[in-house]
Write a protein that holds these residues in place. Sequence first.
Motif, mmCIF file in Angstrom:
data_model
loop_
_atom_site.group_PDB
_atom_site.id
_atom_site.type_symbol
_atom_site.label_atom_id
_atom_site.label_comp_id
_atom_site.label_asym_id
_atom_site.label_seq_id
_atom_site.Cartn_x
_atom_site.Cartn_y
_atom_site.Cartn_z
ATOM 1 N N ARG A 171 -0.033 -2.065 6.870
ATOM 2 C CA ARG A 171 -0.648 -1.784 5.573
ATOM 3 C C ARG A 171 -1.912 -2.593 5.367
ATOM 4 N NH1 ARG A 171 0.289 2.741 4.038
ATOM 5 N NH2 ARG A 171 0.287 2.826 6.269
ATOM 6 N N ASN A 172 -2.268 -3.410 6.336
ATOM 7 C CA ASN A 172 -3.492 -4.201 6.225
ATOM 8 C C ASN A 172 -4.650 -3.359 6.768
ATOM 9 O OD1 ASN A 172 -5.608 -5.973 6.691
ATOM 10 N ND2 ASN A 172 -4.243 -7.686 7.040
ATOM 11 N N ARG A 225 -7.455 -8.447 -3.161
ATOM 12 C CA ARG A 225 -6.319 -8.305 -2.249
ATOM 13 C C ARG A 225 -6.618 -7.123 -1.366
ATOM 14 N NH1 ARG A 225 -0.254 -8.071 -3.511
ATOM 15 N NH2 ARG A 225 -0.321 -7.963 -1.252
ATOM 16 N N ASN A 285 -4.752 -4.361 0.511
ATOM 17 C CA ASN A 285 -3.562 -3.598 0.880
ATOM 18 C C ASN A 285 -3.890 -2.145 0.561
ATOM 19 O OD1 ASN A 285 -1.104 -2.266 1.003
ATOM 20 N ND2 ASN A 285 0.029 -4.079 0.381
ATOM 21 N N ASP A 298 -2.169 0.382 0.076
ATOM 22 C CA ASP A 298 -1.352 1.108 -0.893
ATOM 23 C C ASP A 298 -1.785 0.827 -2.324
ATOM 24 O OD1 ASP A 298 0.244 2.435 0.905
ATOM 25 O OD2 ASP A 298 1.480 0.669 1.226
ATOM 26 N N GLU A 299 -2.550 -0.274 -2.505
ATOM 27 C CA GLU A 299 -3.014 -0.564 -3.858
ATOM 28 C C GLU A 299 -4.325 0.129 -4.163
ATOM 29 O OE1 GLU A 299 -3.158 -4.745 -4.247
ATOM 30 O OE2 GLU A 299 -1.069 -4.991 -3.671
ATOM 31 N N ASP A 327 0.526 -10.798 6.706
ATOM 32 C CA ASP A 327 1.178 -9.660 6.051
ATOM 33 C C ASP A 327 2.636 -9.967 5.816
ATOM 34 O OD1 ASP A 327 -1.203 -8.595 6.511
ATOM 35 O OD2 ASP A 327 -0.500 -6.826 7.586
#
Lengths: 100, 169
Positions: A26-27, A89, A91, A93-94, B80
Amino acid sequence: MLTVNHFIILSAVLFSIGAVGVLVRRNPLVMFMSIELMLNAANLAFVAFSRYLNNLEGQVFVFLILTVAAAEVAVGLAIIVAIFRARARVNVDEVSELRG
Amino acid sequence: MDLIVFFLFAVIAVLAAVGMVALRNPVHSALSLAVVFISLAAMYVLLSAPFIAVAQVMIYAGAILILFVFVIMLLSPGVDQGQGALRGQRGWAALFGAALVIELSVVLGTAALPLSRGEFTPERIAQIGNVQAVGAQLFTTYLLPFEITSMLLLVAIVGVMVMAKRVRV
């Protein structure tokens, strides 16, 4: 005896690892690296077929893919830096505001 | 001899690629990716494409990876943690990845390859030189794609400048 199939299967394995990387991580930075891995796998297939067919066009294509990958990484990392500035941040998904 | 070198670097490349996906720290992922790039450069040498091998080391392992490490250091996103957003995402990804490996290997490994060979045999390339041969192709038959590539790089430079500029609100 080293044949073209050895290289093609290695290329298939590397491509699949890259695809799994895009699905699993997810990164966005690591997802980007996985995309680079897939591009590299395609390059390996190009050069392998170029060698097999005694034809230099595969190598010319790899040269063009190298420049496209460089441009893509520059633009993609600039987008990631811009997103990071906006929300501090990283990610994927955000970052879903553009979802329809 | 070729086989030994191939399997050595193939195993290194696959292990480093798996490490890139599996390692939690992005810096470790980037370093694994460097190992993959350099092993692939060795593959290009095996395939008698030294120009592409050197370009691989310079552009991928040099420029692109430095850019990645630079951005990782700039953002310091940390390690992560946790699963992906979707339930069972890892399991499904592994399943589909395995399916993709099998599918690609079967299709590409058993495909009937054309037998019509071109004129650039390794002996002929050794005679005229790999860089000269690729360069001649690039600047005659593929001159237009080459020039379009330079336009693409220009667009990328301008785009990055626009995006990296601080936006005034």
